[in-house]
Scaffold this motif. Structure first.
Motif, short mmCIF file in Angstrom:
data_model
loop_
_atom_site.label_atom_id
_atom_site.label_comp_id
_atom_site.label_asym_id
_atom_site.label_seq_id
_atom_site.Cartn_x
_atom_site.Cartn_y
_atom_site.Cartn_z
N THR A 1 -13.50 1.61 -1.24
CA THR A 1 -12.51 1.04 -2.38
C THR A 1 -13.17 1.41 -3.66
N ARG B 1 0.66 -1.21 -0.16
CA ARG B 1 -0.18 -0.09 -0.11
C ARG B 1 0.81 1.17 -0.03
N SER C 1 -13.82 3.71 5.35
CA SER C 1 -12.97 3.62 4.13
C SER C 1 -13.77 3.12 2.83
N ARG D 1 -8.03 3.36 -2.39
CA ARG D 1 -8.98 3.30 -1.20
C ARG D 1 -8.79 4.81 -0.69
N ASP E 1 -15.75 -0.61 2.85
CA ASP E 1 -14.95 -1.44 3.61
C ASP E 1 -15.55 -2.03 4.74
N GLN E 2 -16.13 -1.29 5.58
CA GLN E 2 -16.49 -1.81 6.93
C GLN E 2 -18.08 -2.46 6.93
N ASP F 1 -9.71 6.75 2.71
CA ASP F 1 -10.00 6.52 4.17
C ASP F 1 -10.35 7.68 4.91
N TYR G 1 -10.43 8.46 8.21
CA TYR G 1 -10.08 7.71 9.32
C TYR G 1 -10.86 8.36 10.68
N GLN H 1 0.76 5.85 -0.50
CA GLN H 1 -0.01 7.07 -0.85
C GLN H 1 0.31 7.44 -2.15
N HIS I 1 -7.36 10.32 3.46
CA HIS I 1 -6.48 9.49 2.93
C HIS I 1 -6.44 8.64 1.88
N THR I 2 -5.82 8.75 0.67
CA THR I 2 -5.91 8.00 -0.17
C THR I 2 -4.76 6.90 -0.65
#
Length: 100
Positions: free
Chosen positions: A54, A2, A52, A43, A65-66, A45, A47, A4, A27-28
């Motif tokens: 996708t 992963r 997050s 992705r 994602d969650q 995010d 946070y 950034q 955040h990418t």
């Protein structure tokens, strides 16, 4: 692996997510897909909210994602509902797509 990546602030995805979170706090990441699929996906995010999403290039969807089986809805407007509430994201089930 992963890492950034920069996402332009005028990206339609960032503009949609900015309804809920400041772009400075999104955040990418570029993420390698599973072993059997070539390429990578992005992705996003959020946070501070524990969320997050996708994005796979061949798809126009942002999968959550969650919450399995849900994605960011293509329409993020609730006309006449939740008046005065300006920060929200609408998720929709992917089950309806599989039934078609």
């Amino acid at each position: 692996k992963r890492f950034q990546i920069p996402i332009p602030h005028n990206s339609p995805i960032i503009k949609t997510l900015e309804r809920f979170e400041s772009s400075k706090m999104i955040h990418t990441f570029r993420v390698k897909r599973s072993n059997d699929v070539e390429g990578s996906c992005s992705r996003f995010d959020l946070y501070r909210f524990g969320l997050s999403f996708t994005h796979i290039p061949e798809s126009r969807n942002l999968d959550c994602d969650q919450i399995a089986g849900y994605r960011l809805a293509s329409s993020q407007h609730l006309n006449g509902i939740l008046t005065g509430l300006h920060q929200y994201l609408i998720l929709e089930s992917t089950a309806t797509e599989r039934m078609k």
